[in-house]
Design an enzyme around this catalytic site. Structure first.
Site, PDB file in Angstrom:
ATOM      1  N   ASP A  48       0.813  -1.214   0.000  1.00  0.00           N
ATOM      2  CA  ASP A  48       0.000   0.000   0.000  1.00  0.00           C
ATOM      3  C   ASP A  48       0.846   1.263   0.000  1.00  0.00           C
ATOM      4  OD1 ASP A  48      -2.098  -1.730   0.021  1.00  0.00           O
ATOM      5  OD2 ASP A  48      -2.986  -1.032   1.899  1.00  0.00           O
ATOM      6  N   ARG A  71       0.514   6.136  16.940  1.00  0.00           N
ATOM      7  CA  ARG A  71       0.344   7.188  15.936  1.00  0.00           C
ATOM      8  C   ARG A  71       0.946   8.533  16.336  1.00  0.00           C
ATOM      9  NH1 ARG A  71       0.418   3.006  13.273  1.00  0.00           N
ATOM     10  NH2 ARG A  71      -1.486   2.213  12.308  1.00  0.00           N
ATOM     11  N   SER A  75      -5.873  -7.302   7.387  1.00  0.00           N
ATOM     12  CA  SER A  75      -5.199  -6.027   7.573  1.00  0.00           C
ATOM     13  C   SER A  75      -4.612  -6.038   8.972  1.00  0.00           C
ATOM     14  CB  SER A  75      -6.193  -4.875   7.412  1.00  0.00           C
ATOM     15  OG  SER A  75      -5.575  -3.647   7.726  1.00  0.00           O
TER      16      SER A  75
END
Length: 443
Positions: A54, A134, A218
């Protein structure tokens, strides 16, 4: 300490191929408008790059659509796979500036451990393994953007998920004027087959598992956890097959004898296992090993995404699960009732802030200050056993223990507590209930 390595291609290095994938009828003026962005042209962008399919497609797409220089940033957060191959892939695609950072220690010390001091559980179950990674990635991307003079950053999160929010809230909190490129919200590659076709034409290698109907899970992994989404998990009634799990053994296959550990804490953080001092990332690595070997840390949940939809995920967080239960056990003797209960009240809101991407917000930082103050007295040892998916607390001790054997005993307390005092205490607490009954009548 963070190890950063950076590569540059020689000036005569290979450049990207000139393949473009665009819908029929799309004019060059539309592409030019996109490349210009909302506030001027994009000259250089820092991409959060894993080296997978990706983000490799995204790298090529950024080169094609924005006609800009792409700087790649690959973070080693303890995901359990080599990150160096990402360097070679980026070089092959014409990138001149490549960053590969070992952030494991910073990740655990400055993000995982502070979050765990707050006993964070989103919706009462999820230990926030993806969420907490993150803000660190965002911070490092902005640092690199400042270092190389980039005017934009980019990520590979989809337009349906939480990660786009987490990344971008971090970017804007740290550099308010940064341009953000989110390819999944812009491009016309809306299916796996279209992405594979793009990769094939661009010369990007495509694993067989990504072709045709072979739909892989995923996954997101770091030193705290690994998540599994998609595939058959999109049916919430479907039971995960054993070969989906990668970090934990089945409860049925776990050892028939328990594994005993003693974890030592100081100021709310683990500092040693079985008397051996370790660095933060070493502690989590060790607990992942022993926890996973005993089937600890599996979770199958349906959660509420910030964007509004429900999502099913299967998580493996062996070391984090052990730490969560161990700290709670030590807090039970180190914290005053008021401290514990107020912390528990904050925990749900604190967890939601992290899940939704507000790590760099003032409200999260305010809560963190209170949590850290509360953790100063959390010092001592917790003894536990790991057995077939269970974390069994067998003992706790602390120099700061508020547990008083003389007060708690069923034997003679030597006059420290007058039991007759309890009668008045109860009557005072019952006063409003008795008044309600007199005025409104019984139930």
């Amino acid at each position: 300490m963070s190890l950063t390595t950076r590569s540059s291609l020689p000036s005569g290095g290979s450049r990207r191929p000139s393949f473009h994938t665009r819908s029929k009828g799309r004019s060059s003026s539309i592409v030019s408008a996109r490349a210009a962005g909302k506030s001027g042209p994009v000259k250089k962008v820092v991409l959060a790059y894993s080296g997978g399919l990706d983000t490799s497609i995204i790298l090529k797409w950024l080169q094609d659509e924005y006609n800009c220089e792409v700087v790649t940033f690959t973070a080693d957060l303890g995901q359990g796979e080599e990150v160096e191959p990402a360097r070679a892939k980026a070089e092959a695609m014409g990138c001149k500036e490549i960053f590969v950072d070992d952030l494991r220690e910073e990740f655990v010390r400055d993000y995982v451990f502070p979050m765990f001091r707050g006993n964070a559980l989103y919706e009462g179950t999820y230990l926030l393994g993806t969420s907490i990674a993150r803000p660190l990635i965002s911070k490092r991307q902005i640092e690199i953007a400042n270092m190389v003079g980039a005017d934009a950053v980019s990520h590979g999160a989809t337009g349906k998920g939480n990660d786009q929010i987490r990344f971008e809230l971090g970017y804007y909190a740290l550099k308010p004027d940064i341009k953000v490129i989110a390819p999944w919200r812009e491009w016309d590659l809306h299916s796996r087959s279209s992405m594979v076709a793009y990769a094939d034409k661009a010369g990007i290698p495509v694993p067989e598992a990504k072709r045709g109907d072979a739909s892989a899970y995923s996954r997101d992994a770091n030193l705290l956890h690994i998540s599994h989404e998609g595939n058959q998990l999109e049916d919430p009634w479907w039971e995960p097959e054993e070969d989906m799990w990668t970090r934990t053994v089945s409860w049925y296959d776990a050892p028939d004898e328990p594994t005993e550990l003693v974890i030592t804490f100081d100021k709310g953080d683990p500092v040693a296992i079985n008397g051996e001092d370790m660095k933060p990332h070493e502690i989590l690595t060790k607990l992942n090993e022993v926890g996973g070997a005993n089937g600890v840390g599996r979770l199958d949940i349906v959660e509420s995404r910030y964007v509004g939809m429900k999502s099913r995920g299967a998580y493996e967080t062996p070391g984090g699960t052990v730490l969560f239960h161990a700290r709670r056990a030590l807090e039970s003797i180190c914290l005053d009732r008021g401290e514990m209960h107020m912390k528990d009240e904050m925990s749900a809101q604190y967890s939601e802030l992290i899940y939704n991407g507000f790590w760099f917000s003032p409200d999260r930082e305010m809560m963190q200050a209170a949590i850290d103050k509360c953790s100063e007295s959390v010092k001592g040892d917790v003894r536990l056993k790991l057995y077939k998916g269970n974390v069994i607390i067998t003992g706790r001790r602390s120099p700061n223990s508020l547990f008083d054997e003389k007060l708690s005993t069923f034997e003679d307390d030597e006059g420290l507590y007058d039991q007759s005092d309890a009668g008045g205490f109860i009557k005072l607490n019952a006063l409003r209930l008795r008044t309600l009954n007199r005025v409104r009548g019984g139930h």
